[in-house]
Design a protein around this motif. Structure first.
Motif, mmCIF file in Angstrom:
data_model
loop_
_atom_site.group_PDB
_atom_site.id
_atom_site.type_symbol
_atom_site.label_atom_id
_atom_site.label_comp_id
_atom_site.label_asym_id
_atom_site.label_seq_id
_atom_site.Cartn_x
_atom_site.Cartn_y
_atom_site.Cartn_z
ATOM 1 N N MET A 1 12.362 -14.871 11.013
ATOM 2 C CA MET A 1 11.750 -14.215 9.811
ATOM 3 C C MET A 1 12.684 -13.787 8.735
ATOM 4 N N SER A 2 12.644 -14.466 7.599
ATOM 5 C CA SER A 2 13.474 -13.966 6.568
ATOM 6 C C SER A 2 13.073 -13.145 5.555
ATOM 7 N N LYS A 3 11.804 -12.645 5.713
ATOM 8 C CA LYS A 3 11.224 -12.039 4.669
ATOM 9 C C LYS A 3 11.196 -10.393 5.288
ATOM 10 N N ALA A 4 11.153 -9.616 4.177
ATOM 11 C CA ALA A 4 10.792 -8.117 4.515
ATOM 12 C C ALA A 4 9.210 -7.669 4.369
ATOM 13 N N TYR A 5 8.800 -6.885 5.154
ATOM 14 C CA TYR A 5 7.663 -6.425 5.113
ATOM 15 C C TYR A 5 7.353 -4.933 4.363
ATOM 16 N N VAL A 6 6.921 -5.190 3.085
ATOM 17 C CA VAL A 6 6.998 -4.058 1.978
ATOM 18 C C VAL A 6 5.651 -3.545 1.890
ATOM 19 N N ILE A 7 5.430 -2.168 2.088
ATOM 20 C CA ILE A 7 4.339 -1.454 1.852
ATOM 21 C C ILE A 7 4.344 -1.060 0.381
ATOM 22 N N GLU A 8 3.493 -1.225 -0.461
ATOM 23 C CA GLU A 8 3.231 -0.503 -1.781
ATOM 24 C C GLU A 8 2.195 0.494 -1.952
ATOM 25 N N LEU A 9 2.360 1.471 -3.047
ATOM 26 C CA LEU A 9 0.925 2.184 -3.105
ATOM 27 C C LEU A 9 0.642 1.963 -4.562
ATOM 28 N N GLY A 10 -0.757 1.700 -4.650
ATOM 29 C CA GLY A 10 -1.358 1.442 -5.822
ATOM 30 C C GLY A 10 -1.043 2.390 -6.959
ATOM 31 N N GLU A 11 -1.861 2.113 -8.008
ATOM 32 C CA GLU A 11 -1.677 2.905 -9.182
ATOM 33 C C GLU A 11 -2.449 4.221 -8.872
ATOM 34 N N ASP A 12 -3.740 4.056 -8.254
ATOM 35 C CA ASP A 12 -4.641 5.172 -7.752
ATOM 36 C C ASP A 12 -3.879 6.112 -6.928
ATOM 37 N N GLY A 13 -2.623 5.753 -6.518
ATOM 38 C CA GLY A 13 -2.106 6.731 -5.274
ATOM 39 C C GLY A 13 -2.694 6.650 -4.183
ATOM 40 N N LYS A 14 -3.571 5.981 -3.839
ATOM 41 C CA LYS A 14 -4.141 5.881 -2.571
ATOM 42 C C LYS A 14 -4.030 4.496 -1.713
ATOM 43 N N THR A 15 -4.409 3.454 -2.754
ATOM 44 C CA THR A 15 -4.409 2.271 -1.825
ATOM 45 C C THR A 15 -3.129 1.742 -1.644
ATOM 46 N N ARG A 16 -2.986 1.270 -0.242
ATOM 47 C CA ARG A 16 -1.718 0.600 -0.085
ATOM 48 C C ARG A 16 -1.692 -0.723 0.279
ATOM 49 N N THR A 17 -0.820 -1.624 -0.083
ATOM 50 C CA THR A 17 -0.877 -3.015 0.004
ATOM 51 C C THR A 17 0.507 -3.187 0.715
ATOM 52 N N ALA A 18 0.432 -4.231 1.731
ATOM 53 C CA ALA A 18 1.427 -4.873 2.242
ATOM 54 C C ALA A 18 1.728 -6.141 2.195
ATOM 55 N N THR A 19 3.031 -6.684 1.825
ATOM 56 C CA THR A 19 3.312 -8.012 1.622
ATOM 57 C C THR A 19 4.670 -8.389 2.090
ATOM 58 N N TRP A 20 4.751 -9.400 2.570
ATOM 59 C CA TRP A 20 6.117 -9.970 2.955
ATOM 60 C C TRP A 20 6.921 -10.438 1.862
ATOM 61 N N ARG A 21 8.074 -10.168 1.589
ATOM 62 C CA ARG A 21 8.687 -10.218 0.421
ATOM 63 C C ARG A 21 10.342 -10.808 0.736
ATOM 64 N N ASN A 22 10.764 -11.692 -0.224
ATOM 65 C CA ASN A 22 12.156 -11.945 0.097
ATOM 66 C C ASN A 22 12.944 -10.629 -0.312
ATOM 67 N N PRO A 23 14.077 -10.430 0.723
ATOM 68 C CA PRO A 23 14.558 -8.793 0.554
ATOM 69 C C PRO A 23 15.442 -8.868 -0.877
ATOM 70 N N ALA A 24 15.673 -10.132 -1.252
ATOM 71 C CA ALA A 24 16.711 -10.116 -2.536
ATOM 72 C C ALA A 24 15.837 -9.481 -3.822
ATOM 73 N N GLU A 25 14.229 -9.495 -3.467
ATOM 74 C CA GLU A 25 13.575 -8.976 -4.560
ATOM 75 C C GLU A 25 13.301 -7.651 -4.480
ATOM 76 N N VAL A 26 13.921 -6.845 -3.358
ATOM 77 C CA VAL A 26 13.558 -5.241 -3.197
ATOM 78 C C VAL A 26 14.840 -4.680 -3.320
ATOM 79 N N ASP A 27 14.555 -3.516 -3.969
ATOM 80 C CA ASP A 27 15.773 -2.623 -4.087
ATOM 81 C C ASP A 27 16.027 -1.944 -2.911
ATOM 82 N N LEU A 28 17.027 -2.253 -2.117
ATOM 83 C CA LEU A 28 17.492 -1.592 -0.986
ATOM 84 C C LEU A 28 17.730 -0.375 -0.835
#
Ligand code: NDP
Length: 328
Positions: A1-28
Motif C-alpha cells: 500500500m503506497s497510499k495514505a489514508y487521509v480524513i478531511e473535514l468539509g466546509e460545514d465543519g461536520k462532514t468527514r470524508t476519507a480518501t487514499w492519497r499519494n503522501p507526496a500530496e499531503v503536508d506531513l
C-alpha cells in the motif's frame, strides 16, 4: 500500500470524508525525523478516529494510526540515523499529528524509540500501544508491590488487545491470572495465553456492594464503568488496580470504601505521554518476557485497505487480539 489514508473535514465543519492519497500530496507536518513506515496496527483509538464515533481526531486533515514501525530515511536528530529501525507509540500521533496509515511519516525524534533488539517491526506492531500499555500496567502493579506471591490478579476486557497482552505477560511473570471476558467462547484462547481461570464479565456488570469479598490482590482494568467499580470492591486489603481503559464507560460509580477501609490503590496508566524511561522499561519487559507463541496466537494480519470494515468490528468487540498491517 503506497497510499495514505487521509480524513478531511468539509466546509460545514461536520462532514468527514476519507480518501487514499499519494503522501507526496499531503503536508506531513513539522518534525525532525522522516520515517518510511513498514508496519502499523489498529487500536481502539484508531477505530474511533476512522469511524468518527468519538472526537479523538483533533485536527484535519488527519492520517490515523497511533503506532508505527519503520526505517529512518532522513534525520536532523543526532539520536537517529538513516537506516535505523524505529517504533512510535502515541504522543498524539493519529490525533493531533499525522499518523501511521501512510507510507511516510514525519515526526519529532523525541517521540521515537529504537526498535527493541529481539523484536521485528511486525512484532512491535502486533504488540503496539495495546501491548505496551499492558506492560505499563504490569510495571505499575510491580512498582506498587503486587508480586505473584500476593494472590490472584484479575484482567478485564481480557480478549481485547490490552487484555490479551496483560494476561500473557502476567502469566509469564508467574502470576495467577483470572481473565474476565464477555466472550466465554474464547476461554481456550485465554487459557492458552496463561489464564488459570476465565470468568464471565457479567459478574461485574450490575451495581454491587461498596465492599465485596476480597477476591483479587490486584487487577488490570481496560473497561472502566460499573466493572471497575465492582472490581475495586473485590480487591484484597492493600491491593492495586491499574486502570487504563474505558471500553465499557468513562464513568466510575464507586465509593471511597475500598480506599479508606482496605487501603486499595487505584493507579492510573497513560501510554500517550509516558516518558521515554518508562517506555523503555515497558518495551524491555515485553522483549524479555512476552511469550512468542502467545504473540503469534494474539496476532492476525490484515490489509490496510480494509480498515473501514475492520474499525466498527473492533469497536463492537468482534476482533480478537491484535491486527498488523503491512504498509510496504
Ligand atoms: P479492544 O477493543 O481490543 O478490547 C476492549 C475489550 O473490552 C473488548 O475486547 C471486550 O473484552 C471488553 N469490552 C468491550 N466493551 C465492553 C463493555 N461494554 N463492557 C465490558 N467489557 C467490554 O481495545 P484495547 O484492548 O485496545 O483497549 C482497551 C481500552 O483501553 C480502551 O478503552 C482503550 O481506549 C484503552 N486504552 C488506553 C490506553 C492508555 O494509554 N490509557 C492505551 C491503550 C488503550 P471481552 O470481549 O474479553 O469482554
Amino acid at each position: 500500500m503506497s497510499k495514505a489514508y487521509v480524513i478531511e473535514l468539509g466546509e460545514d465543519g461536520k462532514t468527514r470524508t476519507a480518501t487514499w492519497r499519494n503522501p507526496a500530496e499531503v503536508d506531513l507536518m513539522d518534525g525532525n525525523v522522516t520515517v518510511r513506515v513498514h508496519h502499523t496496527t489498529m487500536n481502539y483509538k484508531d477505530a474511533l478516529a476512522i469511524t468518527g464515533k468519538s472526537p479523538v481526531v483533533r485536527r484535519y486533515p488527519m492520517i490515523p494510526g497511533i503506532d508505527f514501525a519503520g526505517e529512518v530515511t532522513a534525520s536532523d536528530d543526532p539520536r537517529f540515523s538513516v537506516g535505523d529501525s524505529v517504533i512510535l507509540n502515541g504522543w498524539g500521533v493519529g490525533e493531533t499529528h499525522l499518523g501511521g496509515y501512510s507510507p511516510i511519516a514525519r515526526i519529532s525524534g523525541d517521540w521515537l524509540l529504537h526498535q527493541p533488539k529481539g523484536l521485528s517491526g511486525a512484532e512491535c506492531m502486533a504488540i503496539g500501544t495495546a501491548g505496551y500499555t499492558a506492560a505499563l500496567c504490569v510495571l505499575r502493579l510491580q512498582d506498587l508491590g503486587i508480586g505473584p506471591d500476593r494472590g490472584k490478579v484479575l484482567v478485564t476486557g481480557a480478549s481485547g488487545g490490552v487484555g490479551s497482552f496483560a494476561v500473557s505477560l502476567l502469566a509469564a511473570l508467574g502470576y495467577d491470572v483470572v481473565a474476565s471476558t464477555g466472550r466465554l467462547e474464547e476461554s481456550d484462547y485465554l487459557i492458552k495465553l496463561g489464564a488459570t481461570e476465565v470468568i464471565d464479565r457479567r459478574e461485574f456488570s450490575e451495581p454491587g456492594r461498596p465492599l465485596g469479598k476480597e477476591r483479587f490482590a490486584g487487577a488490570i482494568d481496560a473497561v472502566g464503568g460499573q466493572t471497575l467499580a465492582n472490581v475495586l470492591s473485590q480487591i484484597a486489603y492493600g491491593g492495586v488496580v491499574a486502570a487504563c481503559g474505558l471500553a465499557q464507560s468513562h464513568d466510575l460509580p464507586t465509593t471511597v470504601m475500598p480506599f479508606i477501609l482496605r487501603s486499595v490503590t487505584l493507579a492510573g496508566v497513560d501510554s500517550v505521554k509516558a516518558e521515554r524511561s518508562i517506555r523503555e522499561r515497558a518495551w524491555a519487559l515485553l522483549t524479555e518476557r512476552l511469550d512468542r507463541a502467545a504473540l503469534v496466537a494474539i496476532t492476525q494480519t490484515a490489509q490496510l485497505e480494509a480498515i473501514e470494515t475492520i474499525a466498527p468490528m473492533l469497536l463492537d468487540g468482534r476482533i480478537r487480539g491484535r491486527l498488523v498491517f503491512d504498509v510496504s
